[in-house]
Design an enzyme around this catalytic site. Structure first.
Site, mmCIF file in Angstrom:
data_model
loop_
_atom_site.group_PDB
_atom_site.id
_atom_site.type_symbol
_atom_site.label_atom_id
_atom_site.label_comp_id
_atom_site.label_asym_id
_atom_site.label_seq_id
_atom_site.Cartn_x
_atom_site.Cartn_y
_atom_site.Cartn_z
ATOM 1 N N TYR A 13 40.540 53.453 44.311
ATOM 2 C CA TYR A 13 40.104 52.792 45.547
ATOM 3 C C TYR A 13 38.633 52.419 45.417
ATOM 4 O O TYR A 13 37.828 53.222 44.948
ATOM 5 C CB TYR A 13 40.280 53.719 46.762
ATOM 6 C CG TYR A 13 41.401 53.242 47.645
ATOM 7 C CD1 TYR A 13 41.332 51.986 48.231
ATOM 8 C CD2 TYR A 13 42.527 54.026 47.870
ATOM 9 C CE1 TYR A 13 42.365 51.519 49.024
ATOM 10 C CE2 TYR A 13 43.561 53.558 48.665
ATOM 11 C CZ TYR A 13 43.478 52.310 49.241
ATOM 12 O OH TYR A 13 44.491 51.833 50.015
ATOM 13 N N THR A 53 43.034 30.110 42.516
ATOM 14 C CA THR A 53 43.772 31.243 41.968
ATOM 15 C C THR A 53 43.302 31.407 40.532
ATOM 16 O O THR A 53 42.598 30.541 39.993
ATOM 17 C CB THR A 53 45.296 30.991 41.978
ATOM 18 O OG1 THR A 53 45.548 29.736 41.364
ATOM 19 C CG2 THR A 53 45.838 30.989 43.394
ATOM 20 N N GLU A 82 36.859 50.210 48.059
ATOM 21 C CA GLU A 82 36.480 49.327 49.175
ATOM 22 C C GLU A 82 34.973 49.114 49.183
ATOM 23 O O GLU A 82 34.198 50.056 48.982
ATOM 24 C CB GLU A 82 36.934 49.939 50.510
ATOM 25 C CG GLU A 82 38.416 49.759 50.738
ATOM 26 C CD GLU A 82 38.900 50.351 52.041
ATOM 27 O OE1 GLU A 82 38.075 50.700 52.893
ATOM 28 O OE2 GLU A 82 40.131 50.466 52.180
ATOM 29 N N LYS A 120 46.871 30.060 37.137
ATOM 30 C CA LYS A 120 47.535 28.787 36.810
ATOM 31 C C LYS A 120 46.924 28.256 35.507
ATOM 32 O O LYS A 120 47.081 28.872 34.465
ATOM 33 C CB LYS A 120 47.401 27.809 37.980
ATOM 34 C CG LYS A 120 48.078 28.329 39.253
ATOM 35 C CD LYS A 120 48.055 27.307 40.366
ATOM 36 C CE LYS A 120 48.820 27.771 41.577
ATOM 37 N NZ LYS A 120 48.030 28.528 42.545
ATOM 38 N N ASP A 151 39.894 23.500 47.262
ATOM 39 C CA ASP A 151 40.838 24.462 46.678
ATOM 40 C C ASP A 151 41.243 23.901 45.313
ATOM 41 O O ASP A 151 42.007 22.941 45.220
ATOM 42 C CB ASP A 151 42.049 24.591 47.612
ATOM 43 C CG ASP A 151 43.109 25.530 47.053
ATOM 44 O OD1 ASP A 151 43.066 25.851 45.852
ATOM 45 O OD2 ASP A 151 43.995 25.933 47.833
ATOM 46 N N ARG A 169 47.594 37.150 38.131
ATOM 47 C CA ARG A 169 47.848 36.586 39.459
ATOM 48 C C ARG A 169 46.757 37.063 40.415
ATOM 49 O O ARG A 169 46.523 38.264 40.541
ATOM 50 C CB ARG A 169 49.220 37.093 39.906
ATOM 51 C CG ARG A 169 49.818 36.486 41.126
ATOM 52 C CD ARG A 169 51.328 36.681 41.089
ATOM 53 N NE ARG A 169 51.848 35.855 40.007
ATOM 54 C CZ ARG A 169 52.127 34.548 40.117
ATOM 55 N NH1 ARG A 169 51.952 33.910 41.266
ATOM 56 N NH2 ARG A 169 52.592 33.876 39.091
HETATM 57 N N1 DSN Z 1 52.827 27.930 44.984
HETATM 58 C C1 DSN Z 1 51.789 27.385 44.150
HETATM 59 C C2 DSN Z 1 52.268 26.241 43.343
HETATM 60 O O1 DSN Z 1 53.329 26.361 42.757
HETATM 61 O O2 DSN Z 1 51.593 25.228 43.249
HETATM 62 C C3 DSN Z 1 50.595 27.045 44.923
HETATM 63 O O3 DSN Z 1 50.107 28.209 45.495
#
Ligand code: DSN
Length: 416
Positions: free
Chosen positions: A52, A224, A54, A227, A198, A233
């Site tokens: 933990y 994120t 925080e 990707k 984003d 993730r």
């Molecule tokens: N769900 C994702 C995508 O496949 O683009 C975006 O968060």
């Protein structure tokens, strides 16, 4: 690896083994997925999950944080360096939580947000009525131009002038062209709106310098890490120094409790990998592969939404092939090819049917596939779509796909 799990929990072991085989034997064309390195997986599977922490490095609500502090400080420093950002918060559990933090750092519930329509390539967290964004804010959406299928900045400007959003959310989960960040910043300044971008889909390409970065223009940038960036993730927020306190406070204690320290360590490893020269070569190949695959599909008579791509993804309009996105997704899956159905701009079909599929190259490029391999992949896709109702043909294609994939092994943690 996994010997203990096999003994302790056979059912979960088998589900992981099934997924391992799926990832090895099928062609992963989902634009938002990738294969992390072994180093990222090791950090993710480490004992840091037990801790933990925080708070933030040096200011925690728990004792014993000296080692996780090291990991988080490294993650922050590398993220700032990678994206040339003044501030980084590496704690968001996901892109959507990063977006919640971004909105609530700058505006209040009830304020107006402008975002790209989900069915034109936007994201749920950019204003869908069922998402927190659509429930807490007044949402105004923009569509892409019907003829060009590109963002229409003149039209966008008119909407901004009329609706006066407090915040412009620029970004997408399915827009294959370059965003004109500078133009949007100009509009935001003129009409006194905050600008959040984003970049979840483009992050890896941006880090490698082959897609324009919004970092100098946006008040806050969210992404994120799993990707094109090819990490674990999770989410990440970058901001101007002037918003650092607001962002950190809104993320914790505002939005989240304990950070996932194993994920933060894995993000640090991912950022370290992305700072290496090999990462630039990888991203160039991702783009080249996407362009090659799109052009092969176009040669086979498929219409590419907007006519091409400037990033890792593109959408196929399947209407001329008399197949819906839903049917194509299913047939391709049977043929060992994983994609997702996706609305195309002004889609006559509902979102659970769709007229298109979205195709992306980050994962297959990580496996080492190059332009010549895109020709094979295009043929597999075309054959599967043509034989969408022929189970025997789809099975035969899946055997060919499996043999093809065997030439490009992935790290799975399993011996065989
Ligand atoms: N769900 C994702 C995508 O496949 O683009 C975006 O968060």
């Amino acid at each position: 690896m996994y010997e203990e799990l096999k003994k302790a929990d056979k059912e979960i072991y088998e589900s992981i083994r099934g997924e391992v085989l799926r990832q090895q034997n099928k062609l992963e064309l989902i634009a938002s997925e990738n294969y992390t390195s072994k180093a990222v997986l090791e950090a993710l599977g480490s004992v840091l999950t037990n801790k933990y922490a925080e708070g933030y490095p040096g200011k925690r609500y728990y004792g014993g944080c000296e080692y996780v502090d090291i990991a988080e400080r490294i993650a922050i420093d590398r993220a700032k360096k990678l994206f040339k950002a003044e501030h980084a918060n590496v704690q968001p559990h996901s892109g959507t939580t990063a977006n919640i933090t971004a909105y609530l750092s700058l505006i209040n519930p009830g304020d107006t947000v402008l975002g790209l329509n989900l069915s034109h390539g936007g994201h749920l967290s950019h204003g869908h009525p069922l998402n927190f964004s659509g429930r807490y804010f007044k949402i105004v959406t923009i569509n892409v131009n019907k003829d060009t299928e590109l963002i229409d900045y003149d039209e966008m400007e008119k909407i901004v002038e009329k609706e006066r959003p407090r915040l412009i959310m620029a970004g997408a989960s399915n827009y294959s062209r370059i965003w004109d960040w500078a133009r949007i910043k100009k509009m935001a300044d003129q009409w006194k709106a905050f600008l959040v971008t984003d970049i979840a889909h483009y992050a890896g390409l941006i880090a490698a310098g082959i897609y324009p970065s919004p970092v100098e223009y946006a008040d806050i940038v969210t992404t994120t890490t799993h990707k094109t960036l090819r990490g674990p993730r999770g989410g990440l927020i970058l901001s101007k120094a002037s918003y650092s306190k607001a962002v950190d406070r809104t993320n914790f204690p505002g939005n989240q409790g304990g950070p996932l320290m194993h994920a933060i360590a894995a993000k640090a490893v991912c950022f370290g990998e992305a700072l290496k020269p090999e990462f630039v070569n990888y991203q160039k190949q991702v783009l080249s592969n996407a362009r090659k695959l799109a052009s092969c599909m176009s040669d086979m008579g498929y219409r590419i939404v907007s006519g091409g791509t400037d990033c890792h993804l593109f959408s196929l309009d399947l209407r001329s092939k008399n197949v819906t996105g839903k049917e194509a997704e299913k047939a391709l899956d049977k043929a060992g090819i994983t994609v997702n159905k996706n609305t195309i701009p002004y889609d006559p079909q509902p979102p659970l049917i769709t007229s298109g599929i979205r195709v992306g190259t980050p994962a297959i490029t990580t496996r080492g596939m190059k332009e010549k391999d895109m020709e094979n992949i295009a043929s597999f896709i075309d054959e599967a779509i043509k034989n969408q109702k022929n189970e025997t043909a789809l099975k035969e294609i899946s055997s060919k796909v499996e043999r093809f994939c065997a030439q490009f092994p992935i790290y799975t943690g399993f011996e065989n």
